[in-house]
Design a protein around this motif. Structure first.
Motif, short mmCIF file in Angstrom:
data_model
loop_
_atom_site.label_atom_id
_atom_site.label_comp_id
_atom_site.label_asym_id
_atom_site.label_seq_id
_atom_site.Cartn_x
_atom_site.Cartn_y
_atom_site.Cartn_z
N ILE A 46 8.30 1.49 32.20
CA ILE A 46 9.07 0.41 32.78
C ILE A 46 10.27 0.20 32.42
CG2 ILE A 46 9.18 -2.43 33.04
CD1 ILE A 46 6.34 -2.37 33.17
N SER A 47 10.60 0.49 31.17
CA SER A 47 11.98 0.49 30.65
C SER A 47 12.75 1.51 31.24
CB SER A 47 12.01 0.62 29.08
OG SER A 47 11.67 1.88 28.53
N GLU A 48 12.13 2.67 31.62
CA GLU A 48 12.87 3.75 32.52
C GLU A 48 12.74 3.65 33.90
OE1 GLU A 48 11.27 7.01 30.45
OE2 GLU A 48 11.93 6.83 28.49
N HIS A 49 11.53 3.24 34.56
CA HIS A 49 11.74 3.25 36.12
C HIS A 49 11.17 1.95 36.50
CE1 HIS A 49 11.39 7.49 35.38
NE2 HIS A 49 10.24 7.35 34.31
N ALA A 50 11.84 0.65 35.95
CA ALA A 50 11.62 -0.29 36.58
C ALA A 50 11.49 -0.84 37.94
CB ALA A 50 12.28 -1.74 35.70
N GLU A 51 12.40 -0.08 38.78
CA GLU A 51 12.42 -0.58 40.05
C GLU A 51 11.78 0.41 40.90
OE1 GLU A 51 16.08 -2.09 41.69
OE2 GLU A 51 16.99 -2.14 39.60
N LEU A 52 11.05 1.45 40.58
CA LEU A 52 10.17 2.01 41.19
C LEU A 52 9.10 1.46 41.78
CD1 LEU A 52 10.27 5.52 39.55
CD2 LEU A 52 11.46 5.00 41.44
N PRO A 53 8.25 0.56 41.25
CA PRO A 53 7.06 -0.21 41.90
C PRO A 53 7.60 -0.93 42.94
CG PRO A 53 6.76 -0.08 39.54
CD PRO A 53 8.20 0.30 39.71
N GLY A 54 7.12 -0.90 44.19
CA GLY A 54 7.46 -2.04 45.14
C GLY A 54 7.64 -3.39 44.69
N VAL A 55 8.15 -4.06 45.49
CA VAL A 55 8.12 -5.59 45.19
C VAL A 55 6.79 -6.03 45.83
CG1 VAL A 55 9.35 -7.70 46.05
CG2 VAL A 55 10.65 -5.84 45.24
N ASP A 56 6.25 -6.90 45.04
CA ASP A 56 4.94 -7.76 45.40
C ASP A 56 5.39 -9.00 45.89
OD1 ASP A 56 2.52 -9.47 45.12
OD2 ASP A 56 1.84 -7.86 44.05
N VAL A 57 5.32 -8.96 47.38
CA VAL A 57 5.93 -10.13 47.89
C VAL A 57 5.05 -11.58 47.78
CG1 VAL A 57 6.19 -11.07 50.33
CG2 VAL A 57 6.51 -8.76 49.96
N GLU A 58 3.52 -11.25 47.65
CA GLU A 58 3.03 -12.67 47.34
C GLU A 58 3.31 -13.25 45.90
OE1 GLU A 58 -1.24 -11.57 48.12
OE2 GLU A 58 -0.65 -11.86 50.13
N LEU A 59 3.70 -12.15 45.01
CA LEU A 59 3.90 -12.83 43.50
C LEU A 59 5.42 -13.27 43.58
CD1 LEU A 59 2.61 -9.83 41.03
CD2 LEU A 59 1.99 -12.44 41.34
N SER A 60 6.15 -12.47 44.49
CA SER A 60 7.50 -13.02 44.59
C SER A 60 7.70 -14.42 44.87
CB SER A 60 8.52 -12.20 45.30
OG SER A 60 8.47 -10.91 44.83
N ILE A 61 6.93 -14.76 45.92
CA ILE A 61 6.87 -16.32 46.44
C ILE A 61 6.14 -17.13 45.53
CG2 ILE A 61 5.76 -17.62 48.17
CD1 ILE A 61 5.72 -15.11 50.11
N LYS A 62 5.27 -16.88 44.65
CA LYS A 62 4.55 -17.55 43.70
C LYS A 62 5.69 -17.83 42.92
CE LYS A 62 0.78 -18.13 40.74
NZ LYS A 62 -0.41 -17.67 40.25
N PHE A 63 6.43 -16.66 42.19
CA PHE A 63 7.14 -17.12 41.00
C PHE A 63 8.39 -17.15 41.28
CE2 PHE A 63 3.96 -14.84 38.92
CZ PHE A 63 3.98 -15.23 37.70
N GLY A 64 8.94 -17.30 42.78
CA GLY A 64 10.20 -17.94 43.25
C GLY A 64 11.55 -16.78 42.75
N GLN A 65 11.02 -15.59 42.61
CA GLN A 65 12.09 -14.43 42.33
C GLN A 65 11.33 -13.05 42.66
OE1 GLN A 65 12.88 -13.93 38.01
NE2 GLN A 65 11.17 -15.37 37.73
N ILE A 66 12.09 -12.08 42.51
CA ILE A 66 11.58 -10.83 42.92
C ILE A 66 10.66 -10.16 41.78
CG2 ILE A 66 12.06 -8.36 43.65
CD1 ILE A 66 14.60 -9.47 45.10
N MET A 67 9.41 -10.24 42.19
CA MET A 67 8.30 -9.75 41.15
C MET A 67 7.87 -8.34 41.43
SD MET A 67 8.36 -12.19 38.85
CE MET A 67 6.71 -11.79 38.03
N ARG A 68 7.49 -7.55 40.46
CA ARG A 68 6.85 -6.18 40.50
C ARG A 68 5.64 -6.48 39.44
NH1 ARG A 68 11.93 -5.21 41.51
NH2 ARG A 68 12.42 -3.34 42.86
N ASN A 69 4.59 -5.58 39.95
CA ASN A 69 3.55 -5.26 38.93
C ASN A 69 3.14 -3.95 38.72
OD1 ASN A 69 0.87 -4.85 40.42
ND2 ASN A 69 1.29 -6.88 41.34
N ILE A 70 2.52 -3.70 37.44
CA ILE A 70 1.93 -2.33 37.46
C ILE A 70 0.64 -2.69 36.66
CG2 ILE A 70 3.16 -2.18 35.25
CD1 ILE A 70 3.50 0.93 35.89
#
Length: 100
Positions: A46-70
């Motif tokens: 993650i520290s090297e490729h943090a933006e590679l996984p796509g944005v998780d739309v449902e998590l983003s709505i829940k957290f109120g910010q752009i979220m990713r998960n791995i």
């Protein structure tokens, strides 16, 4: 690009709970060691490729910010957000507990 990892207080709590459950409840120190090695490997990725996984739309709505998960291990997830060159680790938890 190398990202700086910052942990939210809940992430620290999640790590402690995971460690305690595996070591104390399951009496499985070898499993704990493997799980934490996997967690460390994924955090380094993650520290090297943090933006590679796509944005998780449902998590983003829940957290109120752009979220990713791995996913790491067999059933664990790291939930995080990226802000410039900083990655905020929000949660480290079983995938089954991600309730949207």
């Amino acid at each position: 690009m190398r990202y700086t990892l910052r942990y939210k207080s809940k992430a620290y709590s999640d790590i402690a709970q995971l460690r305690d459950f595996i070591v104390k409840e399951c009496a499985a120190p070898l499993t704990a060691k493997r799980q934490f090695e996997s967690l460390d490997t994924h955090l380094k990725w993650i520290s090297e490729h943090a933006e590679l996984p796509g944005v998780d739309v449902e998590l983003s709505i829940k957290f109120g910010q752009i979220m990713r998960n791995i996913t790491f291990g067999k059933k664990m997830a790291i939930l995080y957000s990226v802000d410039g060159d900083i990655v905020y680790i929000h949660r480290i938890m079983p995938q089954s507990l991600i309730i949207l």
